[in-house]
Design an enzyme around this catalytic site. Structure first.
Site, mmCIF file in Angstrom:
data_model
loop_
_atom_site.group_PDB
_atom_site.id
_atom_site.type_symbol
_atom_site.label_atom_id
_atom_site.label_comp_id
_atom_site.label_asym_id
_atom_site.label_seq_id
_atom_site.Cartn_x
_atom_site.Cartn_y
_atom_site.Cartn_z
ATOM 1 N N PRO A 24 8.297 -10.103 -60.811
ATOM 2 C CA PRO A 24 8.287 -8.661 -61.099
ATOM 3 C C PRO A 24 7.083 -7.937 -60.485
ATOM 4 C CG PRO A 24 7.560 -9.883 -63.028
ATOM 5 C CD PRO A 24 7.943 -10.910 -61.995
ATOM 6 N N CYS A 25 7.209 -6.609 -60.407
ATOM 7 C CA CYS A 25 6.097 -5.762 -60.006
ATOM 8 C C CYS A 25 5.101 -5.733 -61.161
ATOM 9 C CB CYS A 25 6.566 -4.330 -59.729
ATOM 10 S SG CYS A 25 7.887 -4.241 -58.499
ATOM 11 N N PRO A 26 3.806 -5.653 -60.937
ATOM 12 C CA PRO A 26 3.183 -5.596 -59.603
ATOM 13 C C PRO A 26 2.773 -6.970 -59.079
ATOM 14 C CG PRO A 26 1.514 -5.151 -61.263
ATOM 15 C CD PRO A 26 2.790 -5.473 -61.996
ATOM 16 N N MET A 27 3.164 -8.056 -59.806
ATOM 17 C CA MET A 27 2.696 -9.390 -59.384
ATOM 18 C C MET A 27 3.200 -9.751 -57.996
ATOM 19 S SD MET A 27 0.494 -10.492 -61.283
ATOM 20 C CE MET A 27 0.299 -12.068 -60.440
#
Lengths: 282, 79
Positions: free
Chosen positions: B16-19
């Site tokens: 997922p964002c922001p990873m």
């Protein structure tokens, strides 16, 4: 006191006999901290120490006794806070957060304030009249479901020389209007909804905003029988919106039957005829 | 074209964002200027956000290709 007359002035009878809510006018849904302090003080003194927020970005002070209405109103008025009219007239104008939101395409606050100044008055219409403005195609303020709705649109234009053919615009386009023809994206105008996602997506600035305007929707409503407004015009100049709202209100006052919303008027007259009467090229 | 021969590859589908961008950025920082990174991303927010963040950090978006229905291949040039 006639409840209908009170409503027009923003005083709403509650279920509990002898009690009223004061509906306050909060233009553009923005209240200063100072306003909030005054509202809080009045709600503590004359109400039950709380306020409720309305669906049109307003504030209501419930539980004001009939005998306190005038004192509460006067205390608010001293701080420049006035009551919002209800009933068959122009209601509080709803705007999104387009002036601070990264997606806002035009000065929505300036437009909203102008409409508020010019049209949010006591003029009696066939029924209520709701106006909502949205800064972009995300339509957060639900303009398609107000009697008059405007939402920001972008007509995109490709500067071929800047395009690297990365295809990100084609991937991001929500309607599949962009396809690659060789190394260059091509936009199908019949599918494009002018949302500006391609301009937003483009890493090199090859897609640019050729024109910014608003789509105008007429006759939307919620209620028992919610309806989406009719698209009057796809890309209309922002600066001409106030004049158009004035013409729509005149049209509604002239052709609307008592108790009918703009939707019924427009459908009875016909959309093409309505557009002609409003002087709008479709 | 150079994007067709990436120097590094990164499969961030399902991240997922922001990873996803954090991990992209860490790899880009290990690379040399001009090298190409291929990142696999899920549809939706990831393909929206990662190219934008990469662009804001000055890297070049070279190509985006669909990988079936729900993923994309993004080719970035380290700048």
């Amino acid at each position: 006191m006639d409840p209908r007359d009170l409503k027009l002035r923003g005083i709403i009878k509650l279920r509990e006999p002898g009690y009223y809510a004061l509906r306050l006018r909060i233009p553009m849904g923005e209240a200063s901290v100072r306003d909030l302090e005054v509202i809080g003080a009045v709600a503590s003194k004359y109400g039950r120490g709380y306020v409720s927020l309305t669906s049109r970005l307003g504030v209501e002070i419930p539980w004001v006794r009939e005998e306190d209405l005038e004192a509460a109103r006067a205390e608010l008025a001293r701080a420049g806070i006035v009551l919002a009219g209800c009933g068959p007239r122009v209601r509080s104008i709803v705007v999104c957060k387009g002036n601070v939101c990264p997606y806002g395409l035009y000065d929505i606050k300036a437009l909203g304030e102008e409409l508020d100044r010019r049209f949010n008055g006591p003029r009696i219409l066939p029924h209520k009249f709701k106006i909502a403005l949205s800064g972009c195609s995300n339509a957060c303020s639900r303009p398609q479901h107000n009697d008059f709705g405007a939402l920001g649109r972008v007509e995109p234009e490709l500067i071929d020389d800047l395009c690297t053919g990365c295809e990100l615009c084609a991937v991001r386009c929500p309607t599949g209007a962009i396809t690659m023809r060789g190394d260059l994206p091509r936009r199908d105008e019949t599918k494009c909804i002018l949302c500006g996602e391609c301009v937003e997506a483009c890493p090199t600035g090859a897609w640019r905003r050729a024109r910014v305007g608003v789509s105008i929707y007429l006759g939307g409503k919620y209620g028992k029988m919610p309806r989406r407004g009719h698209l009057l015009v796809e890309l209309y100049p922002v600066e001409e919106v106030p004049e158009l709202v004035g013409r729509v209100l005149d049209f509604y006052a002239q052709h609307g039957r008592a108790g009918e919303r703009l939707l019924e008027t427009v459908e009875r007259v016909g959309l093409e005829e309505t557009a002609r009467a409003l002087g709008v090229m479709r | 074209m150079s994007w067709q021969r990436p120097d590094r590859k990164l499969d961030l589908r399902g991240v997922p964002c922001p990873m996803n961008y954090v991990r992209t950025k860490l790899v880009l920082e290990e690379m040399e200027e001009g090298q190409v990174l291929e990142v696999w991303l899920s549809a939706g927010e990831p393909i929206k956000n990662v190219p934008r963040s990469a662009g804001q950090d000055g890297h070049e978006v070279l190509k985006v290709l669909a990988m079936g229905e729900d993923a994309y291949r993004l080719f970035l040039r380290r700048r």
